[in-house]
Design an enzyme around this catalytic site. Structure first.
Site, PDB file in Angstrom:
ATOM      1  N   LYS A  76      22.648  43.498  13.064  1.00 53.48           N
ATOM      2  CA  LYS A  76      22.266  42.928  14.360  1.00 53.48           C
ATOM      3  C   LYS A  76      21.566  43.962  15.234  1.00 53.48           C
ATOM      4  CE  LYS A  76      25.367  39.012  14.721  1.00 53.48           C
ATOM      5  NZ  LYS A  76      26.466  38.370  15.428  1.00 53.48           N
ATOM      6  N   LYS A 127      22.165  28.771   5.243  1.00 51.26           N
ATOM      7  CA  LYS A 127      23.242  27.893   5.701  1.00 51.26           C
ATOM      8  C   LYS A 127      22.927  27.317   7.078  1.00 51.26           C
ATOM      9  CE  LYS A 127      26.678  30.400   8.259  1.00 51.26           C
ATOM     10  NZ  LYS A 127      26.674  29.405   9.330  1.00 51.26           N
ATOM     11  N   LYS A 183      24.802  27.798  13.919  1.00 54.08           N
ATOM     12  CA  LYS A 183      24.748  27.472  15.354  1.00 54.08           C
ATOM     13  C   LYS A 183      23.534  28.071  16.016  1.00 54.08           C
ATOM     14  CE  LYS A 183      28.960  29.023  16.616  1.00 54.08           C
ATOM     15  NZ  LYS A 183      28.838  30.272  17.188  1.00 54.08           N
TER      16      LYS A 183
END
Ligand code: ATP
Ligand code: MG
Length: 326
Positions: free
Chosen positions: A111, A192, A195
């Site tokens: 990240k 996948k 969100k």
């Protein structure tokens, strides 16, 4: 009875994958197991965020969990920031963690590589996650592969603290999430459904209206050839649709494949099943959202109950680590 803990970070939009992979298992097991469910709003502050969006989503996620059937009498149900002991224990655990140990977290490396400005909290949030887990004497944390390293850290910190300062924490372990299909993105079935990663067309959101859900399923990417078979390697799009249908009907995807000759028929059946599964959740959400004061009262009561346990754990940890009681 072993205690399980699951958190939901209020970023992005909850989708069918979250529902079948995390929410539904909590709800089916809450009566027979000891469950802690919380909205990890503090974790949403580790990346660039919009304050009003985090606030809005925190209430939305809590309301959706209640709408899906989370029972605040059967489980411990709370907002992380409403229980200040999470951050209090976080500091004590920071004093138990090596700098190199925090830097080694793969998720932090990934990240932080993607951003220019990296918040210190992105480095330390796995330690906050350890506090979330250890505060409630959690035995098991159902997590996917991406979070296993963080649960390992929580284990290491619990063992180290107990060895140095005396037994204080239950040593948790990562558990495999209950067997549910990993739902893939409808527009990009190699990834996948996520969100914060899926495009609007790729995710079946819990609050999508029925005709929106239907349209997304009908437009889902399928594969070359026209045969309906369950083969995630060769036919990722078709197999995902079968996995979605399986998760809504509890019939194995292989068996479902035999019922359809064409993609169109399969998509119709998937659209019907998804709408039938999600409509009751959405309708209950709309009802609950009309009375936000009720939801707020549930959250206040949940935080109060959680604090009774959490404050005792923090008291023990403070005493063990060498702080003078007030
Ligand atoms: P983000 O993109 O922010 O990482 P996410 O959709 O991956 O969001 P998480 O908050 O990481 O959601 O995970 C919440 C829970 O939902 C976890 O228990 C995770 O295993 C489950 N989950 C997430 N995505 C899927 C999916 N596509 N299929 C099945 N379960 C899923
Ligand atoms: Mg995720």
């Amino acid at each position: 009875m072993s205690r399980r803990l699951t958190g939901f970070t209020p970023s992005g939009n909850l989708h069918l994958g979250n529902y079948v992979g995390a929410m539904r298992p909590i709800i089916t097991e809450q009566a027979s197991s000891d469950t802690v469910v919380f909205i990890s709003d503090l974790h949403a502050l580790t990346l660039e965020h919009d304050p009003s969006e985090v606030r809005r989503r925190t209430l939305e996620f809590a309301t959706l969990l209640l709408a899906a059937g989370a029972d605040p009498d059967a489980c411990l149900f709370l907002i992380q920031s409403h229980v200040p002991e999470h951050t209090e224990l976080h500091y004590l655990l920071e004093c138990t963690t090596g700098y190199g140990e925090a830097q080694r977290m793969i998720q932090f490396k990934e990240k932080s590589r993607r951003q220019q400005q990296v918040r210190t909290s992105l480095l330390t949030y796995p330690i906050l996650m350890a506090a979330d887990i250890l505060l409630y004497d959690t035995d098991e944390v159902p997590v996917g592969a991406d979070q296993r390293q963080h649960v390992e850290l929580a284990r290491d910190l619990a063992c180290r603290f107990n060895t140095r300062y005396g037994h204080t924490f239950t040593v948790p372990q990562a558990a495999n999430p209950p067997v549910a299909a990993r739902i893939m993105d409808l527009a990009a079935p190699g990834e996948k459904m996520g969100k914060s990663t899926s495009s609007p067309a790729g995710a079946l959101r819990l609050l999508d209206e029925p005709d929106v859900l239907r349209r997304k399923v009908i437009r889902a990417v399928t594969d070359t050839g026209s045969e309906v078979v369950y083969d995630p390697q060769r036919k990722p799009g078709t197999s995902n649709l079968l996995a979605i249908l399986a998760s809504c009907t509890s019939v194995e995807p292989d068996r479902l494949a035999q019922l359809f000759d064409r993609y169109g028929e399969l998509k119709e059946a998937v659209a019907d099943a998804v709408v039938a599964t999600l409509t009751p959740v959405r309708e209950r959400y709309i009802e609950l959202a009309r009375d936000p004061e009720y939801v707020r009262a549930v959250l206040r009561a949940g935080a109060k109950r959680a604090r009774e346990q959490a404050s005792e754990k923090v008291r023990q940890a403070k005493a063990a680590i060498g702080l003078l009681p007030s």
